[in-house]
Enzyme design. Structure first.
Site, PDB file in Angstrom:
ATOM      1  N   HIS A  76      13.750  50.188  28.408  1.00 59.23           N
ATOM      2  CA  HIS A  76      14.443  50.605  29.618  1.00 59.23           C
ATOM      3  C   HIS A  76      15.808  51.238  29.354  1.00 59.23           C
ATOM      4  CE1 HIS A  76      16.796  46.922  29.155  1.00 59.23           C
ATOM      5  NE2 HIS A  76      17.600  47.376  30.108  1.00 59.23           N
ATOM      6  N   ASP A  77      16.413  51.010  28.197  1.00 62.44           N
ATOM      7  CA  ASP A  77      17.708  51.613  27.864  1.00 62.44           C
ATOM      8  C   ASP A  77      17.677  52.327  26.516  1.00 62.44           C
ATOM      9  OD1 ASP A  77      19.349  51.259  30.058  1.00 62.44           O
ATOM     10  OD2 ASP A  77      19.883  49.202  29.510  1.00 62.44           O
ATOM     11  N   HIS A  97      24.637  48.515  25.431  1.00 64.04           N
ATOM     12  CA  HIS A  97      23.275  48.996  25.698  1.00 64.04           C
ATOM     13  C   HIS A  97      22.600  49.395  24.379  1.00 64.04           C
ATOM     14  CE1 HIS A  97      25.134  49.537  29.732  1.00 64.04           C
ATOM     15  NE2 HIS A  97      23.923  49.143  30.132  1.00 64.04           N
ATOM     16  N   ASN A  98      22.242  48.388  23.616  1.00 60.20           N
ATOM     17  CA  ASN A  98      21.622  48.592  22.305  1.00 60.20           C
ATOM     18  C   ASN A  98      20.353  47.750  22.213  1.00 60.20           C
ATOM     19  OD1 ASN A  98      22.684  45.984  21.902  1.00 60.20           O
ATOM     20  ND2 ASN A  98      24.567  46.838  21.009  1.00 60.20           N
ATOM     21  N   TRP A  99      19.842  47.597  20.988  1.00 59.44           N
ATOM     22  CA  TRP A  99      18.597  46.861  20.780  1.00 59.44           C
ATOM     23  C   TRP A  99      18.729  45.399  21.197  1.00 59.44           C
ATOM     24  CZ3 TRP A  99      13.674  46.555  20.512  1.00 59.44           C
ATOM     25  CH2 TRP A  99      13.022  45.477  19.856  1.00 59.44           C
ATOM     26  N   SER A 100      19.869  44.792  20.991  1.00 57.68           N
ATOM     27  CA  SER A 100      20.059  43.396  21.381  1.00 57.68           C
ATOM     28  C   SER A 100      19.877  43.229  22.882  1.00 57.68           C
ATOM     29  CB  SER A 100      21.445  42.913  20.955  1.00 57.68           C
ATOM     30  OG  SER A 100      21.573  42.920  19.545  1.00 57.68           O
ATOM     31  N   HIS A 101      20.447  44.151  23.647  1.00 57.05           N
ATOM     32  CA  HIS A 101      20.279  44.090  25.105  1.00 57.05           C
ATOM     33  C   HIS A 101      18.812  44.278  25.480  1.00 57.05           C
ATOM     34  CE1 HIS A 101      20.766  44.800  29.356  1.00 57.05           C
ATOM     35  NE2 HIS A 101      20.309  46.052  29.240  1.00 57.05           N
ATOM     36  N   ASP A 105      17.286  42.754  33.542  1.00 57.50           N
ATOM     37  CA  ASP A 105      18.346  43.622  33.013  1.00 57.50           C
ATOM     38  C   ASP A 105      19.721  42.980  33.182  1.00 57.50           C
ATOM     39  OD1 ASP A 105      19.555  45.859  31.956  1.00 57.50           O
ATOM     40  OD2 ASP A 105      19.514  46.992  33.832  1.00 57.50           O
ATOM     41  N   GLN A 111      34.698  40.382  37.578  1.00 60.71           N
ATOM     42  CA  GLN A 111      33.441  39.724  37.272  1.00 60.71           C
ATOM     43  C   GLN A 111      32.950  38.887  38.462  1.00 60.71           C
ATOM     44  OE1 GLN A 111      32.035  41.388  34.647  1.00 60.71           O
ATOM     45  NE2 GLN A 111      31.303  39.395  33.940  1.00 60.71           N
TER      46      GLN A 111
END
Length: 945
Positions: A719-720, A678-682, A830, A883
């Site tokens: 959003h995160d 949950h970082n900038w890439s996401h 998301d 998964q």
């Protein structure tokens, strides 16, 4: 007694009703046959004033049924006055003859004979019943004018002479003590009355002949009117005056009725310790001309006081008929000559508690002025008057209590109003609150002692560090309150220190020639710690009616305790305000620091501002399979700018380009690089998925307004933001500040608030060109969209969305439906990592697993519990199986519904299916290595469905 109508008159005595030879005979005969069927009714209040009626009697409601026949006769006689008059004239003439023609003078009713007990024969007397007092009285309620020629037999003329009646009537017109005019008297009589001696101590059982007098149905001898009692019934509490005047009127009135030489009255007073004492309200007062010269010494007064205390202790009346012969008192010659007979009756309230005592001394014999004894009927008369007085005193006390409570309520309201206002200092607040109660308590001084932080000095003595001193100055009907600057050493602290140490209210009242002390102290407590944080003191209460000092009463104590309570609230309020101000200042400093660190450096902003933004095609931004992996940071920010440019958001909303650059860089800095997933890439991947759906689907551009598209793009990027690598459950169980601040959806609320913070930060205000209405609308949609990324919210709302997807056609004009669609597209963006190509999907799955397993390790260490399967590192071999479950339960139904509504979004569903197949392949490989077959069969079945 009330005049009661009867059913029949046949019970009349034939001897008494036989008329003479005239037309009266026919009248009498016809009257014998007359019947009256009207119901029983009460026509006046004379029953209330009967000496045999007790207001506290539990059986009085049934006694009115006694002697109804006699009342029927009396009622009939009242209604036929002509017959009655002629009848008594004939009876008197038949006995006395022509020699007794002198008219009978009109004589007032006697108050001491109590002629309600007079009957034809004393064996018929029932002194406990109020009906007995009416058997000779019904004629009085509608008086018949007696003829001036009415006469009595010769042997009975002395019985009706004015001299004889006056000897029984202390309130007769001939007596100088009579407060009533002669024309107010009314009477009736019977020619055959037995005698009772006027000095008989026991009237109901006396064998002596009775002096005939006017019958008396009321305890005052004035018909159905007792002036003293009727005054209360007519005027109410407003006409009573003070308690002293009320008691004085009652005891003097009854003293005159009982022909007492002297009377007095005292009330019970309860002191601070709870013990009772007698307070003289009416001092021994001489009554009538016979007692004008009587003076009582200190020994006499002490004797009376002892007798009254005995009556208070027993709660019963005392009729002492021979004081000189009573060995209990041991009177000397002087005392026995002045106090011979005493009648003492306690005054009780409605609860039966003794509240006072009334004393009558030396009953006068009006014939010769000698002293006689008080009779049982005197005792009843006095008791009934004192019962009424007790009830009235109860009402007076209730009225005074209600008045004091009204004053207290007014003071409380005023203190609350003072507390609710903003004041420049704490001392001013306390001063205004103290000033509100001083007019109510009539205190000259009010002091608030405030101890310092260190309450013990070098000698281990409690001390005060500050004092607030107020003084009240009378200015006619008003008062002016001043605050005086006084040094703590100039004020007596002894009583305040005692109250602080004892932690209770302290009251002192000592008025003597040497010292004058009238004060009350009350400690102010801290509700949390129960420590005394101040002491309030009132001093010198002045009387309203005079310049004398008086003691503070219980109402003053309660007002001071209320002041102490409000002072405690004021102190806590001020401390809370100070803490709030300090925290507000701390928050502002923190926000300044956060704004500084979250704002990109000027060099970064300038570099992005001057950079050439690549096209969406070159960055593969329109591809649902876009991957941000390996994309340099400067390219990621340029890709973000490109999305806003291609959606025409910069042009439509007049967004300053430099402001947009600074905002994008600030959002990127808001994500934590230490978080695996949950970082900038996401955030960039989520925004790209939304961008791809909007660009590929013209229908979405039609459904959503330009403002909604702007809100969706801002929401996907934020959003995160500032995600901590743990979920809401962990934050709530660890009771982090985020959980205390928001309660539910803690992370999502935090993301929204930080998003707003950046939008409001100087240089990042990309919404500054919006109108106030559009700005509010964007913020509302932002919050709804970011909160929609909480999977719990998604699970609650997805059924409604799936039902819409099953319809052949959906009308999206409803705001509710559009809000639902925005929420589902936020979740689809998301979770879009599950739709990426297999290498990207596998890489992202490992990042997610790494983040989840890290949280599971924390839960094991902190809570000593076993984490759920997806966060338990021991379940890492089962990742493919988990998964597949994740796709089947969460992702696949959503993308299936979105693809059914919008065909252009079908690549998301296709990517999801492919990745499920790849994960299923790994499951099958694990099955070949002794994996459980049941799990594989279940997964295949779910896929086919």
């Amino acid at each position: 007694m009330p005049c009661l109508q009867s059913e029949s008159l046949e019970c009349m005595d034939p001897d008494r009703t036989t008329p003479g030879p005239s037309s009266a005979a026919g009248t009498e005969e016809s009257l014998r046959r007359e019947t009256v069927t009207a119901p029983l009714i009460v026509k006046d209040m004379s029953w209330f004033f009967s000496p045999l009626w007790n207001p506290r009697s539990k059986t009085r409601s049934t006694r009115f049924e006694d002697g109804v026949k006699s009342k029927q006769v009396e009622a009939w006689l009242d209604d036929h006055s002509d017959f009655t008059s002629s009848y008594f004239l004939r009876r008197a003439s038949s006995v006395s003859g022509p020699q007794a023609e002198s008219p009978l003078p009109r004589v007032p009713r006697s108050s001491s004979d109590h002629s309600d007990l007079l009957r034809k024969g004393h064996h018929h007397l029932r002194p406990s019943s109020p009906i007995n007092s009416s058997r000779m009285s019904a004629l009085m309620y509608r008086p018949v004018p007696l003829s001036s020629h009415l006469s009595a037999p010769p042997d009975c003329m002395d019985r009706f002479s004015p001299e004889v009646l006056v000897s029984h009537c202390p309130c007769s017109p001939r007596s100088p003590r009579s407060p009533f005019p002669p024309h107010s008297s009314r009477f009736s009589f019977s020619p055959c009355l037995s005698r009772i001696h006027p000095s008989s101590p026991d009237i109901p059982h006396s064998p002596h002949p009775l002096y005939p007098t006017a019958p008396n149905p009321a305890l005052c001898g004035h018909g159905e009117y007792c002036p003293w009692m009727m005054e209360f019934l007519r005027g109410g509490l407003s006409s009573m005056g003070s308690v002293g005047e009320l008691c004085q009127g009652a005891v003097l009135h009854t003293g005159e009725l009982l022909a007492a030489e002297c009377c007095c009255l005292s009330l019970v007073k309860k002191d601070c310790g709870g013990s009772n004492s007698l307070k003289e309200v009416v001092a021994p007062t001489a009554l009538g001309c016979l007692s004008e010269g009587i003076l009582y010494s200190h020994a006499h007064l002490e004797l009376l006081k002892g007798i009254m205390e005995c009556a208070v202790a027993t709660g019963s009346p005392m009729n002492l008929r021979d004081m000189s012969g009573d060995s209990r008192f041991g009177l000397d010659d002087d005392q026995s000559s002045k106090i011979r007979t005493v009648l003492i009756v306690p005054i009780k309230n409605h609860r039966g508690e003794v509240v006072g005592v009334a004393v009558m001394i030396n009953k006068r014999n009006c014939c010769n002025g000698s002293v006689s004894v008080f009779t049982n009927m005197d005792e009843k008369v006095l008791s009934n008057h004192m019962d009424v007085l007790g009830l009235v005193l109860d009402n007076v006390q209730l009225y005074e209590s209600s008045r004091q409570e009204a004053k207290r309520s007014q003071a409380l309201i005023e203190m609350a109003q003072v507390l609710s206002k903003k004041h420049c200092s704490f001392d001013v607040l306390l001063s205004k609150m103290a000033a509100t109660i001083m007019p109510f308590t009539h205190a000259q001084y009010c002091t608030i002692f405030i101890p310092g932080k260190q309450t013990l000095d070098e000698n281990d003595q409690i001390s005060f560090s500050n004092v607030i001193h107020l003084e009240c100055e009378e200015l006619g009907s008003t008062c002016q309150i001043y605050r005086r600057e006084r040094d703590i050493s100039d004020i007596d602290q002894s009583h305040a220190l005692q109250s602080m140490v004892a932690m209770e209210t302290l009251k002192r009242s000592q008025i003597s020639e040497e010292t004058i002390t009238s004060l009350v102290c009350c400690p102010v407590r801290n509700e949390r710690s129960a420590n005394v944080i101040a002491v309030c003191q009132l001093m010198k209460k002045w009387s309203i009616d005079s310049d004398d000092m008086e003691a503070f009463n219980r109402y003053d104590e309660r007002l001071l305790e209320d002041l102490a309570l409000y002072c405690g609230l004021a102190m806590q309020y001020v401390k809370a305000v100070l803490i709030t101000e300090e925290r507000r200042a701390s928050i502002e400093v923190t926000q300044e620091v956060l704004a500084y660190h979250i704002t990109a450096a000027e060099q970064e902003i300038q570099a992005l501002l001057e950079a050439s933004i690549p096209s969406a095609e070159s960055l593969h931004m329109l591809d649902f399979h876009f991957s941000e992996f390996g994309l340099p940071e400067e390219r990621s920010t340029q890709a973000t700018i490109r999305m806003f440019l291609d959606l025409n958001l910069v042009q439509d909303f007049n967004i300053d380009y430099k402001t947009l650059c600074q905002w994008v860089l600030s959002v990127r800095r808001g994500y934590r690089n230490s978080v695996p997933y949950h970082n900038w890439s996401h955030a960039l991947s989520t925004a790209q998925s939304m961008f791809a759906m909007l660009m590929a689907t013209d229908q979405l551009k039609t459904i959503f307004s330009r403002l909604e598209i702007l809100a969706l793009m801002i929401a996907t990027l934020n959003h995160d933001i500032d995600h901590r690598g743990v979920n809401n459950s962990y934050i709530e169980r660890t009771q982090q500040p985020l959980a205390q601040l928001y309660g539910h959806s803690s992370l999502e609320n935090h993301h929204y608030n930080l998003c707003i913070f950046i939008l409001d930060n100087t240089g990042s205000q990309i919404l500054s060109s919006l109108s106030a209405e559009d700005h509010r609308a964007v913020l509302h949609m932002l919050k709804r969209a970011i909160l929609a990324t909480d999977l719990n919210v998604y699970m609650e709302r997805r059924t409604e969305f799936f039902n819409l997807a099953k319809k052949s056609r959906v009308n999206w004009k409803s705001e509710k439906k559009k809000d639902l669609l925005r929420s589902m597209l936020m979740t689809a963006s998301d979770l879009s990592a599950i739709t990426k190509p297999w290498p990207e999907q596998k890489r992202i799955a490992n990042l997610v697993t790494m983040e989840f397993f890290a949280q599971g390790d924390k839960e094991k260490q902190e809570f000593k519990i076993k984490p759920i399967d997806i966060m338990n590192r021991e379940n890492s071999p089962r990742l493919p199986y988990m998964q597949v479950e994740y796709i089947d339960d969460i992702c696949y139904p959503l993308y299936k519904a979105v693809s059914r509504l919008f065909d252009t979004c079908s690549p998301l569903l296709a990517g999801c299916k492919k990745n499920r197949a790849n994960w299923m392949h790994l499951v099958m490989e694990a099955q070949d290595e002794n994996c459980e077959n049941t799990s594989c069969v279940t997964l295949k079945t779910q896929l086919e469905e």
